[in-house]
Design a protein around this motif. Structure first.
Motif, PDB file in Angstrom:
ATOM      1  N   ARG A 128      82.805  27.341 -19.011  1.00  0.00           N
ATOM      2  CA  ARG A 128      81.690  27.627 -19.921  1.00  0.00           C
ATOM      3  C   ARG A 128      80.341  27.204 -19.347  1.00  0.00           C
ATOM      4  N   MET A 129      80.319  26.808 -18.085  1.00  0.00           N
ATOM      5  CA  MET A 129      79.064  26.358 -17.475  1.00  0.00           C
ATOM      6  C   MET A 129      78.317  27.546 -16.889  1.00  0.00           C
ATOM      7  N   PRO A 130      76.994  27.635 -17.101  1.00  0.00           N
ATOM      8  CA  PRO A 130      76.218  28.703 -16.447  1.00  0.00           C
ATOM      9  C   PRO A 130      76.420  28.674 -14.943  1.00  0.00           C
ATOM     10  N   ARG A 131      76.558  29.851 -14.351  1.00  0.00           N
ATOM     11  CA  ARG A 131      76.927  29.950 -12.946  1.00  0.00           C
ATOM     12  C   ARG A 131      75.931  29.246 -12.005  1.00  0.00           C
ATOM     13  N   LYS A 132      74.626  29.418 -12.266  1.00  0.00           N
ATOM     14  CA  LYS A 132      73.650  28.795 -11.370  1.00  0.00           C
ATOM     15  C   LYS A 132      73.755  27.276 -11.433  1.00  0.00           C
ATOM     16  N   ARG A 133      73.866  26.743 -12.637  1.00  0.00           N
ATOM     17  CA  ARG A 133      73.980  25.280 -12.771  1.00  0.00           C
ATOM     18  C   ARG A 133      75.232  24.778 -12.054  1.00  0.00           C
ATOM     19  N   LEU A 134      76.316  25.528 -12.151  1.00  0.00           N
ATOM     20  CA  LEU A 134      77.549  25.149 -11.465  1.00  0.00           C
ATOM     21  C   LEU A 134      77.333  25.121  -9.949  1.00  0.00           C
ATOM     22  N   VAL A 135      76.705  26.169  -9.411  1.00  0.00           N
ATOM     23  CA  VAL A 135      76.469  26.237  -7.966  1.00  0.00           C
ATOM     24  C   VAL A 135      75.617  25.063  -7.499  1.00  0.00           C
ATOM     25  N   LEU A 136      74.581  24.714  -8.240  1.00  0.00           N
ATOM     26  CA  LEU A 136      73.723  23.585  -7.856  1.00  0.00           C
ATOM     27  C   LEU A 136      74.508  22.271  -7.858  1.00  0.00           C
ATOM     28  N   LEU A 175      86.226  19.398  -2.125  1.00  0.00           N
ATOM     29  CA  LEU A 175      86.552  19.717  -3.515  1.00  0.00           C
ATOM     30  C   LEU A 175      85.740  20.893  -4.077  1.00  0.00           C
ATOM     31  N   PRO A 176      84.424  20.998  -3.789  1.00  0.00           N
ATOM     32  CA  PRO A 176      83.658  22.111  -4.369  1.00  0.00           C
ATOM     33  C   PRO A 176      83.767  23.431  -3.616  1.00  0.00           C
ATOM     34  N   HIS A 177      84.466  23.458  -2.494  1.00  0.00           N
ATOM     35  CA  HIS A 177      84.485  24.626  -1.605  1.00  0.00           C
ATOM     36  C   HIS A 177      84.915  25.902  -2.329  1.00  0.00           C
ATOM     37  N   GLY A 178      86.085  25.890  -2.929  1.00  0.00           N
ATOM     38  CA  GLY A 178      86.615  27.096  -3.558  1.00  0.00           C
ATOM     39  C   GLY A 178      85.788  27.541  -4.746  1.00  0.00           C
ATOM     40  N   ALA A 179      85.363  26.583  -5.573  1.00  0.00           N
ATOM     41  CA  ALA A 179      84.559  26.938  -6.736  1.00  0.00           C
ATOM     42  C   ALA A 179      83.217  27.512  -6.317  1.00  0.00           C
ATOM     43  N   TYR A 180      82.646  27.026  -5.192  1.00  0.00           N
ATOM     44  CA  TYR A 180      81.370  27.582  -4.733  1.00  0.00           C
ATOM     45  C   TYR A 180      81.528  29.050  -4.362  1.00  0.00           C
ATOM     46  N   PHE A 181      82.527  29.365  -3.562  1.00  0.00           N
ATOM     47  CA  PHE A 181      82.707  30.763  -3.170  1.00  0.00           C
ATOM     48  C   PHE A 181      83.016  31.634  -4.385  1.00  0.00           C
ATOM     49  N   GLY A 182      83.759  31.071  -5.356  1.00  0.00           N
ATOM     50  CA  GLY A 182      84.036  31.836  -6.561  1.00  0.00           C
ATOM     51  C   GLY A 182      82.780  32.099  -7.366  1.00  0.00           C
ATOM     52  N   ALA A 183      82.034  31.038  -7.712  1.00  0.00           N
ATOM     53  CA  ALA A 183      80.841  31.178  -8.549  1.00  0.00           C
ATOM     54  C   ALA A 183      79.726  31.913  -7.821  1.00  0.00           C
ATOM     55  N   ALA A 184      79.472  31.553  -6.547  1.00  0.00           N
ATOM     56  CA  ALA A 184      78.414  32.214  -5.790  1.00  0.00           C
ATOM     57  C   ALA A 184      78.765  33.673  -5.518  1.00  0.00           C
ATOM     58  N   ALA A 224      76.992  31.676 -18.733  1.00  0.00           N
ATOM     59  CA  ALA A 224      78.437  31.585 -18.544  1.00  0.00           C
ATOM     60  C   ALA A 224      79.118  32.751 -19.260  1.00  0.00           C
ATOM     61  N   LYS A 225      80.347  33.019 -18.906  1.00  0.00           N
ATOM     62  CA  LYS A 225      81.115  34.063 -19.570  1.00  0.00           C
ATOM     63  C   LYS A 225      81.242  33.733 -21.050  1.00  0.00           C
ATOM     64  N   VAL A 226      80.934  34.699 -21.916  1.00  0.00           N
ATOM     65  CA  VAL A 226      80.855  34.446 -23.354  1.00  0.00           C
ATOM     66  C   VAL A 226      82.166  33.897 -23.892  1.00  0.00           C
ATOM     67  N   ASP A 227      83.279  34.500 -23.513  1.00  0.00           N
ATOM     68  CA  ASP A 227      84.580  34.065 -24.013  1.00  0.00           C
ATOM     69  C   ASP A 227      85.306  33.152 -23.029  1.00  0.00           C
ATOM     70  N   GLY A 228      84.549  32.576 -22.093  1.00  0.00           N
ATOM     71  CA  GLY A 228      85.167  31.697 -21.107  1.00  0.00           C
ATOM     72  C   GLY A 228      85.622  30.389 -21.708  1.00  0.00           C
ATOM     73  N   SER A 229      86.735  29.893 -21.214  1.00  0.00           N
ATOM     74  CA  SER A 229      87.255  28.599 -21.666  1.00  0.00           C
ATOM     75  C   SER A 229      88.239  28.097 -20.624  1.00  0.00           C
ATOM     76  N   PRO A 230      88.447  26.787 -20.569  1.00  0.00           N
ATOM     77  CA  PRO A 230      89.461  26.270 -19.642  1.00  0.00           C
ATOM     78  C   PRO A 230      90.832  26.899 -19.871  1.00  0.00           C
ATOM     79  N   ALA A 231      91.182  27.112 -21.145  1.00  0.00           N
ATOM     80  CA  ALA A 231      92.501  27.688 -21.435  1.00  0.00           C
ATOM     81  C   ALA A 231      92.618  29.106 -20.895  1.00  0.00           C
ATOM     82  N   ALA A 232      91.540  29.897 -21.053  1.00  0.00           N
ATOM     83  CA  ALA A 232      91.575  31.277 -20.560  1.00  0.00           C
ATOM     84  C   ALA A 232      91.705  31.308 -19.047  1.00  0.00           C
ATOM     85  N   GLU A 233      90.969  30.420 -18.356  1.00  0.00           N
ATOM     86  CA  GLU A 233      91.067  30.368 -16.902  1.00  0.00           C
ATOM     87  C   GLU A 233      92.460  29.948 -16.463  1.00  0.00           C
ATOM     88  N   LEU A 234      93.026  28.960 -17.132  1.00  0.00           N
ATOM     89  CA  LEU A 234      94.348  28.465 -16.754  1.00  0.00           C
ATOM     90  C   LEU A 234      95.448  29.478 -17.057  1.00  0.00           C
TER      91      LEU A 234
END
Length: 404
Positions: free
Chosen positions: A81-89, A120-129, A200-210
């Motif tokens: 649920r985090m905005p993508r830019k904030r996550l990348v930073l 640790l942030p490697h995969g999430a960076y490529f995903g979000a960016a 962030a994705k409107v219906d995004g949630s940890p449960a949906a991702e998992l």
């Protein structure tokens, strides 16, 4: 993001790609500096056997890869649920801190811990960016968006990795990692200044991702990437001793071999991104076939300078050609959890890094020589092709069942 001018759009894409440059540096520079790190961090083992010390130092690469494997799905779930830019930073801050810690850690064990944290942030960076880049480029450009960010990583192998490797050989490997940390800081400011806010994705949630992890196809595609790509890392990890001990070139030739690897990776990445958006299945199967052929060529010819350089180019090109295809494939099989799909791809790639480095070190330690990892890579790529064919076959069966 339709309101952006083309200059603003490309400035943002370049800033996101700069993160790929920094990641390429922190991930791949160890491969050229492995003998230097072994000599400095494992002096006792080095005095007994340089070959054994280099094989043991390969755990620096394995630790980074394991950090990616652990961090990518965890961060993807927690940041749904985090905005993508904030996550990348935030990810860039963690990259900079972990890489600087790698430069100052006093012992081999603490360097391993620092490399794990930095990864640790490697995969999430490529995903979000990658998702940000795809949104900047417009609908239907998932593979091209990812290839833009991954392009920074491949370009870093052409210029950055050889330069930082030369710096590390001259001034010390710790200086090399300190400079890489500064590149992450520069990226942080560039992204902050140029990339527009993205919700962030409107219906995004940890449960949906998992929930994406419940899909058998997600695990099958991840296994395809992990096993199929391991061959590339088995070759690339030990390129420094192959250059000096097998081909008989000086240590100064190592950065040039890495640059040729990077040229191949850059060419393969952009071709792979365009091809994957047009025909994902063909891009995947043709890519694996190319990996097998190029790795056999490397194993047979790397004892000569011409074979070493041409083999490095072909191996880099064919392996990274597969990257955008496998990224798009994971997003396809997990459409409701794109960040998790993209992150799992990076976990798989770096599990491949860990597996390739470990198996390569194992066959070297068993006395089979520095070219033995290449033959291990041929077997791994062949297994990856088999898994890809099984995955597509299951797709066809599922499509047939839906039609009925």
């Amino acid at each position: 993001m339709d309101h952006l001018t083309w200059r603003q759009r490309w400035a943002a894409l370049i800033a996101l790609s700069l993160g790929g440059v920094a990641i390429g540096l922190t991930e791949f520079v160890a491969m050229g500096l492995l003998p230097d790190m072994a000599r400095a961090l494992l002096p006792g083992a080095w005095s007994r056997s340089a070959e054994d010390a280099v094989a043991q130092a390969g755990w620096v690469i394995t630790a980074y890869a394991l950090g990616v494997v652990c961090g990518a799905p965890l961060i993807a779930a927690l940041s749904a649920r985090m905005p993508r830019k904030r996550l990348v930073l935030g990810l860039l801050v963690l990259f900079a801190a972990g890489t600087f810690a790698s430069a100052i850690a006093p012992t081999f064990e603490l360097v391993l811990v620092a490399r794990f944290v930095a990864a640790l942030p490697h995969g999430a960076y490529f995903g979000a960016a990658g998702l940000l880049a795809a949104s900047l480029m417009g609908p239907g450009n998932e593979a091209r968006g990812y290839s833009m960010v991954l392009g920074g990583l491949t370009i870093s192998n052409v210029v950055g990795v050889p330069l930082i490797t030369h710096l590390g050989q001259s001034a010390g490997w710790r200086i090399a990692y300190a400079v890489i940390a500064l590149v992450f800081v520069a990226t942080l400011f560039a992204v902050g200044a140029t990339v527009p806010d993205a919700p962030a994705k409107v219906d995004g949630s940890p449960a949906a991702e998992l929930r994406a992890l419940r899909r058998p196809q997600v695990w099958l595609v991840a296994a395809t990437a992990a096993i199929g790509f391991a061959g590339f890392f088995a070759v690339n990890t030990y390129i420094a001793p192959v250059t000096t001990e097998v081909t008989g070139l000086s240590e100064r030739a190592v950065p040039w071999v890495l640059a040729v690897f990077g040229l191949g990776m850059t060419a393969g990445n952009f071709l792979g991104g365009a091809f994957a958006d047009r025909n994902l299945r063909l891009a995947t199967t043709a890519g694996f076939g190319g990996v097998i052929v190029s790795t056999v060529f490397f194993a047979l010819t790397a004892a000569t300078p011409a074979g070493l350089f041409l083999g490095a180019f072909l191996t880099g090109a064919t392996c990274i050609f597969l990257g955008p295809a496998l990224q798009a494939r994971l997003i396809t099989v997990a459409p409701e959890a794109q960040l998790m799909g993209a992150a799992v791809n990076q976990s798989a790639m770096n599990l491949a890094n860990s597996l390739g480095a470990a198996l390569g070190g194992l066959v070297i330690a068993r006395g089979y020589g520095y070219l033995a990892p290449a033959w291990t890579g041929v077997a791994l790529a062949t297994a990856g092709l088999g898994l890809a064919m099984i995955s597509f076959m299951l797709d066809r069966r599922s499509e047939t069942a839906r039609v009925r």
